[in-house]
Enzyme design. Sequence first.
Site, PDB file in Angstrom:
ATOM      1  N   TYR A   1       0.907  -1.115   0.124  1.00  0.00           N
ATOM      2  CA  TYR A   1      -0.100  -0.056  -0.051  1.00  0.00           C
ATOM      3  C   TYR A   1       0.815   1.382  -0.007  1.00  0.00           C
ATOM      4  CZ  TYR A   1       0.794   0.952   4.894  1.00  0.00           C
ATOM      5  OH  TYR A   1       1.540   1.313   6.163  1.00  0.00           O
TER       6      TYR A   1
ATOM      7  N   ARG B   1       8.171   4.143  -4.756  1.00  0.00           N
ATOM      8  CA  ARG B   1       8.264   3.138  -3.576  1.00  0.00           C
ATOM      9  C   ARG B   1       7.558   2.308  -3.692  1.00  0.00           C
ATOM     10  NH1 ARG B   1       7.287   5.354   2.674  1.00  0.00           N
ATOM     11  NH2 ARG B   1       5.199   5.490   1.791  1.00  0.00           N
TER      12      ARG B   1
ATOM     13  N   ARG C   1      -7.648 -20.531  -1.975  1.00  0.00           N
ATOM     14  CA  ARG C   1      -6.557 -20.242  -1.081  1.00  0.00           C
ATOM     15  C   ARG C   1      -5.641 -21.226  -0.934  1.00  0.00           C
ATOM     16  NH1 ARG C   1      -5.189 -21.177   4.091  1.00  0.00           N
ATOM     17  NH2 ARG C   1      -4.703 -19.284   5.407  1.00  0.00           N
TER      18      ARG C   1
ATOM     19  N   LYS D   1       6.538  -1.994   1.964  1.00  0.00           N
ATOM     20  CA  LYS D   1       5.292  -1.396   2.817  1.00  0.00           C
ATOM     21  C   LYS D   1       4.285  -2.261   2.451  1.00  0.00           C
ATOM     22  CE  LYS D   1       2.971   3.097   3.054  1.00  0.00           C
ATOM     23  NZ  LYS D   1       3.256   3.077   4.677  1.00  0.00           N
TER      24      LYS D   1
ATOM     25  N   GLU E   1      11.697   2.417  14.695  1.00  0.00           N
ATOM     26  CA  GLU E   1      10.763   3.617  14.122  1.00  0.00           C
ATOM     27  C   GLU E   1       9.488   3.437  14.707  1.00  0.00           C
ATOM     28  OE1 GLU E   1       9.792   2.829   9.829  1.00  0.00           O
ATOM     29  OE2 GLU E   1       9.641   0.530  10.325  1.00  0.00           O
TER      30      GLU E   1
ATOM     31  N   LEU F   1      11.009   1.318   7.437  1.00  0.00           N
ATOM     32  CA  LEU F   1      10.656   1.757   5.912  1.00  0.00           C
ATOM     33  C   LEU F   1      11.135   3.157   5.852  1.00  0.00           C
ATOM     34  CD1 LEU F   1       8.192   1.082   3.906  1.00  0.00           C
ATOM     35  CD2 LEU F   1       6.931   2.925   5.076  1.00  0.00           C
TER      36      LEU F   1
HETATM   37  N1  PLP Z   1       7.310   3.577   9.116  1.00  0.00           N
HETATM   38  C1  PLP Z   1       6.093   2.964   9.128  1.00  0.00           C
HETATM   39  C2  PLP Z   1       6.084   1.685   9.870  1.00  0.00           C
HETATM   40  C3  PLP Z   1       4.976   3.429   8.236  1.00  0.00           C
HETATM   41  O1  PLP Z   1       3.786   2.814   8.461  1.00  0.00           O
HETATM   42  C4  PLP Z   1       4.906   4.827   7.882  1.00  0.00           C
HETATM   43  C5  PLP Z   1       4.030   5.332   7.282  1.00  0.00           C
HETATM   44  O2  PLP Z   1       2.928   4.672   7.060  1.00  0.00           O
HETATM   45  C6  PLP Z   1       6.292   5.410   7.828  1.00  0.00           C
HETATM   46  C7  PLP Z   1       7.290   5.036   8.437  1.00  0.00           C
HETATM   47  C8  PLP Z   1       6.428   6.948   7.374  1.00  0.00           C
HETATM   48  O3  PLP Z   1       6.324   6.883   5.804  1.00  0.00           O
HETATM   49  P1  PLP Z   1       5.859   8.006   4.987  1.00  0.00           P
HETATM   50  O4  PLP Z   1       6.598   9.327   5.421  1.00  0.00           O
HETATM   51  O5  PLP Z   1       6.210   7.661   3.403  1.00  0.00           O
HETATM   52  O6  PLP Z   1       4.269   8.255   5.226  1.00  0.00           O
END
Ligand code: PLP
Length: 285
Positions: free
Chosen positions: A33, A52, A100, A149, A182, A207
């Site tokens: 996503y 991304r 499935r 992501k 994070e 991420l």
């Molecule tokens: N880290 C995680 C785990 C996230 O889910 C997100 C955003 O949803 C981010 C970092 C920040 O990413 P972005 O700046 O692209 O929204």
Amino acid sequence: MARIAYVNGRYRPLRDACVNVEDRGYQFSDGVYEVCEVRGGRLIDQRRHLQRLLRSLGELQIRLPMSLPALGMVLRETVARNRVQDGIVYLQITRGVARRDFSFPAADTPPSVVVTARSLDPAANEKIASSGIEVVTVPDNRWGRVDIKTVSLLPNVLAKQAAREQGAREAWFVDRDGRITEGSSSNAWIVTGEGKVVTRPADHAILRGITRTVLLDAISAQELTLEERSFTVEEAYAAREAFLTSASQIVMPVVRIDSKPIGNGAPGLVAAALRREFHRFAEQL
Ligand code: PLP
């Protein structure tokens, strides 16, 4: 006004929009996503978000269901149909619908595409930013590829819930060495006593946030010293400032971590300046 969702080629009222029960996103979290900020009706950093997305799809060997320009048009059309001026647009692509079975379905299985958009109140966000937020730390129990992501977000869901139950708005994950990776839906930053801005390098443990990437430009333009390195929970407690970044929150000051005040317990000057400057460095379409 009724909200509209894009689902596999059709724009439908959100309340009627649905996917097949055998969609692999529903069965296995087998999908990716993106979330883009919408500001003044325009998409912020669409190009970087779609780049991304391409990477996430590639890592999971899910094919791109339409060209990037076509996907961009669907994003903008969904924003327009929902009359979103300020808010977010959400895009999800899964490996599609198949009986499935853990292994991949036939190569010609079409990926499923869903896009939704919703308004957020910028004044309410500004109010939160002006007082700052509290975060709690939780063990990082996620898999080894959080750089992709994916919609597989159960540890993030549980972490955010743990934060909410302690009166905080975000949880920061801590790895086995006591270092912050994070947030559950954001990247984590501190400003040291010497004024250095510190954030973890974008390796497989976090991420690579688009907001994070753009902020690196803002930091260098402000002639701040950046250190891309991991930092411990103790270092965060002792920091002069802390903040987090994400597409929906931009730069959000953090004023307490695990109930301990950071700096003087109020939003810091660096976070406030970076929040003000951010959109000068972001791309607007
Ligand atoms: N880290 C995680 C785990 C996230 O889910 C997100 C955003 O949803 C981010 C970092 C920040 O990413 P972005 O700046 O692209 O929204």
